[in-house]
Design an enzyme around this catalytic site. Structure first.
Site, mmCIF file in Angstrom:
data_model
loop_
_atom_site.group_PDB
_atom_site.id
_atom_site.type_symbol
_atom_site.label_atom_id
_atom_site.label_comp_id
_atom_site.label_asym_id
_atom_site.label_seq_id
_atom_site.Cartn_x
_atom_site.Cartn_y
_atom_site.Cartn_z
ATOM 1 N N SER A 174 -5.089 14.945 -48.319
ATOM 2 C CA SER A 174 -4.002 15.297 -49.002
ATOM 3 C C SER A 174 -4.175 16.023 -50.534
ATOM 4 O O SER A 174 -3.353 16.249 -51.207
ATOM 5 C CB SER A 174 -3.412 13.982 -49.575
ATOM 6 O OG SER A 174 -4.160 13.208 -50.504
ATOM 7 N N ASP A 178 -14.717 11.485 -48.562
ATOM 8 C CA ASP A 178 -14.176 10.412 -49.593
ATOM 9 C C ASP A 178 -15.250 10.485 -50.521
ATOM 10 O O ASP A 178 -16.442 10.600 -50.343
ATOM 11 C CB ASP A 178 -14.436 9.061 -48.806
ATOM 12 C CG ASP A 178 -13.644 8.036 -49.545
ATOM 13 O OD1 ASP A 178 -12.357 8.341 -49.896
ATOM 14 O OD2 ASP A 178 -14.116 6.897 -49.958
ATOM 15 N N PHE A 191 -10.288 19.896 -60.400
ATOM 16 C CA PHE A 191 -9.264 18.998 -60.214
ATOM 17 C C PHE A 191 -9.761 17.497 -60.695
ATOM 18 O O PHE A 191 -11.209 17.278 -60.826
ATOM 19 C CB PHE A 191 -8.838 18.668 -58.558
ATOM 20 C CG PHE A 191 -9.736 18.581 -57.906
ATOM 21 C CD1 PHE A 191 -9.731 17.028 -57.414
ATOM 22 C CD2 PHE A 191 -10.707 19.202 -57.021
ATOM 23 C CE1 PHE A 191 -10.909 16.591 -56.279
ATOM 24 C CE2 PHE A 191 -11.731 18.848 -56.087
ATOM 25 C CZ PHE A 191 -11.555 17.653 -55.825
ATOM 26 N N HIS A 240 -21.536 17.155 -55.638
ATOM 27 C CA HIS A 240 -21.606 16.228 -54.761
ATOM 28 C C HIS A 240 -20.936 16.653 -53.213
ATOM 29 O O HIS A 240 -21.617 16.784 -52.362
ATOM 30 C CB HIS A 240 -20.916 15.060 -55.064
ATOM 31 C CG HIS A 240 -19.522 15.346 -55.631
ATOM 32 N ND1 HIS A 240 -19.133 16.250 -56.607
ATOM 33 C CD2 HIS A 240 -18.330 14.986 -55.602
ATOM 34 C CE1 HIS A 240 -18.134 16.297 -57.059
ATOM 35 N NE2 HIS A 240 -17.313 15.556 -56.192
#
Ligand code: ITT
Length: 184
Positions: free
Chosen positions: A8, A65, A139, A167
């Site tokens: 999202s 994630d 962001f 990362h």
């Protein structure tokens, strides 16, 4: 080649697109919110999400994630980063660290790919939390994260610069190398 990225978060999509474009891979966003379970590791969260999606959608696809782990807060927000970003925000994190001399932190990303099986790729970057937000790019926690060896935050870098050391960039590199080996 075309890859489907279930997320999202448009910031993640932008980074994956910029990463894969020079490799001739197109990234397509599938905007679906999947359940993020409470677990101790990003790997468990990613794997659960991937299997939940695999039961409902035709693969292959991947998700990401990620979390910010702050040393002085014993790794918080870590696996709770998305929730903390939405509730406390950057301001809340800076408040928790007010007067704290140890500003060490790292970001971790787990990229999880489903092609009938689960494949996990991880990346990490060490750095510190700045005293004030800086920069308008990126962001999430980017304005307060300064990677080691730089005097700029992620929000003061271009997407390409961030991808080279971040990362996510590192997890995507491991993913791209795996794809190259396995999709011959
Ligand atoms: P998904 O739909 O892909 O899950 P999300 O934004 O909820 O999008 P995560 O669950 O991985 O993503 O949550 C991680 C949170 O940590 C997210 O809210 C971001 O604010 C932050 N985050 C993740 N990667 C980041 C990065 O590269 N730079 C700054 N903040 C990041």
């Amino acid at each position: 080649m075309r890859l489907t990225f279930v997320t999202s978060n448009p910031g993640k999509v932008e980074e994956a697109r910029k990463y894969f474009k020079p490799l001739g891979v197109e990234v397509h966003q599938l905007h679906i919110e999947y359940p993020e379970i409470q677990a101790d590791t990003l790997e468990e969260v990613a794997e659960y999400g991937l299997e939940w999606l695999a039961e409902r959608f035709e693969g292959p696809f991947f998700l990401d994630d990620s979390g910010l782990f702050i040393e002085a807060l014993n790794g918080f927000p870590g696996v709770y980063s998305a929730y903390v970003y939405k509730t406390l925000g950057i301001g809340g994190i800076l408040k928790l660290l007010k007067g704290e001399a140890n500003r060490r932190a790292h970001f971790r990303s787990v990229v999880a790919y489903w092609d009938g099986e689960v494949h996990l790729f991880t990346g990490k970057v060490e750095g510190m939390i700045t005293e004030e937000p800086r920069g308008a790019g990126g962001f999430g926690f980017d304005p307060v994260f300064m990677p080691d060896g730089f005097d700029r935050t992620f929000a003061e870098m271009t997407t390409e610069e961030k991808n080279r050391i971040s990362h996510r960039g590192r997890a995507l590199k491991a993913f791209a190398e795996w794809l190259k080996e396995n999709l011959k």
